[in-house]
Design an enzyme around this catalytic site. Structure first.
Site, PDB file in Angstrom:
ATOM      1  N   SER A   1       0.793  -1.233  -0.044  1.00 36.81           N
ATOM      2  CA  SER A   1      -0.017   0.093  -0.122  1.00 36.81           C
ATOM      3  C   SER A   1       0.624   1.246   0.162  1.00 36.81           C
ATOM      4  O   SER A   1       0.483   2.330  -0.706  1.00 36.81           O
ATOM      5  CB  SER A   1      -1.139  -0.027   1.216  1.00 36.81           C
TER       6      SER A   1
ATOM      7  N   ARG B   1       0.541   3.466  -3.497  1.00 32.37           N
ATOM      8  CA  ARG B   1      -0.537   4.912  -3.068  1.00 32.37           C
ATOM      9  C   ARG B   1       0.161   5.885  -3.886  1.00 32.37           C
ATOM     10  O   ARG B   1      -0.315   6.618  -4.637  1.00 32.37           O
ATOM     11  CB  ARG B   1      -0.493   5.173  -1.732  1.00 32.37           C
TER      12      ARG B   1
ATOM     13  N   ASN C   1      -1.254   7.735  -7.767  1.00 36.16           N
ATOM     14  CA  ASN C   1      -1.538   9.208  -7.763  1.00 36.16           C
ATOM     15  C   ASN C   1      -0.396   9.554  -8.955  1.00 36.16           C
ATOM     16  O   ASN C   1      -0.962  10.476  -9.748  1.00 36.16           O
ATOM     17  CB  ASN C   1      -1.277   9.703  -6.427  1.00 36.16           C
TER      18      ASN C   1
END
Length: 285
Positions: free
Chosen positions: A209, A213, A217
């Site tokens: 994660s 993440r 993005n």
């Protein structure tokens, strides 16, 4: 890349999303493949960021600071404050705080490569590649290392290794192994395997994660810049697209301004999660 009358939108995006690699992948997962462009830009930007911090430290004065020194001092104070709130071991902070500062500056600069015009460096590389006698249509170059999953997972895996180091340093090897098998459900022998499996899942989830993440993005931001760039190309190919250049400028400007927040925010979040995970390595269950 190019068809007879230029690439289609799909070909354009596909070309820009292809990495310069040492050899093509032979499967879904191939650890022998290296994205050379991501490695090159990550190292180059890392050296540049190190030089900026070194220059700030070398030119620091006790008097009224200049704008550059003031900006660096504010950044250092911000990171140090966050480190003190999460890492309560003063000895550990001597290493962890500079590590967090390095992470923030490096990730911020890597993310900032997304502000360069989409076609600038790929076009320059295409000319160099063609001048060297290669097919310029196969000149691949991606310049945002954090839009590469291998880069972000590499960074998060490095954080995992730091966490393992502090788990062993703070708790001792025996204490950490005891925690692996006795937390979170208890020390009963029947719970050792479930505890160990849960610990592995926790470490894996944090690492994946953490990297995903940042990658998600930045990849989305890079892709959106390409779609905005295609608006200008569509205007050049159609008389009915006379308003597209205006939309291209407006959308590009708005997204660039908004992306400044994303670039800084993602660097800050990555740094904060690094501090949180290392801080958790100091806590005993």
């Amino acid at each position: 890349m190019a068809a007879e009358h230029g690439p289609t939108a799909g070909e354009y995006i596909g070309h820009h999303l292809t990495h310069l690699q040492n050899h093509p992948m032979k499967g879904v997962v191939d650890f022998s493949v290296f994205n050379l462009d991501s490695i090159f830009w990550a190292v180059l930007i890392g050296v540049a960021g190190t030089f900026l911090l070194w220059k700030a430290a070398r030119s620091a004065t006790s008097g009224v600071p200049g704008r550059f020194q003031a900006a660096v001092e504010i950044l250092v104070e911000l990171v140090d404050t966050q480190a003190k709130g999460i890492i309560h071991n003063a000895e550990s902070r001597k290493v962890v705080a500079p590590l967090a500062l390095t992470v923030f500056v490096w990730v911020f600069l890597l993310n900032s490569m997304d502000f360069l015009p989409v076609d600038l460096i790929p076009r320059i590389w295409e000319m160099i590649y063609g001048a060297a006698g290669h097919d310029p249509h196969h000149a691949y170059m991606r310049v945002v290392p954090t839009a590469d999953l291998s880069t972000t997972l590499g960074l998060s895996t490095s954080v995992l290794l730091v966490c393992v180091f502090y788990n062993i340093k703070i708790k001792g090897l025996g204490g950490w192994i005891h925690e692996l098998f006795c937390a979170p459900f208890g020390a009963h022998p029947l719970l050792w395997i479930p505890n160990f499996v849960m610990q592995l899942i926790e470490f894996a989830a944090k690492t994946v994660s953490h990297g995903m993440r940042l990658f998600g993005n930045m990849y989305a931001g890079e892709l959106l810049f390409m779609l905005i760039a295609l608006m200008g190309g569509a205007a050049a190919m159609s008389l009915s697209g006379v308003l597209l250049p205006i939309g291209h400028i407006i959308a590009g400007s708005i997204w660039s301004i908004f992306h400044i927040l994303i670039v800084a925010l993602q660097a800050f979040i990555f740094m904060m999660l690094t501090l949180v995970y290392i801080g958790q390595a100091h806590d005993a269950h």
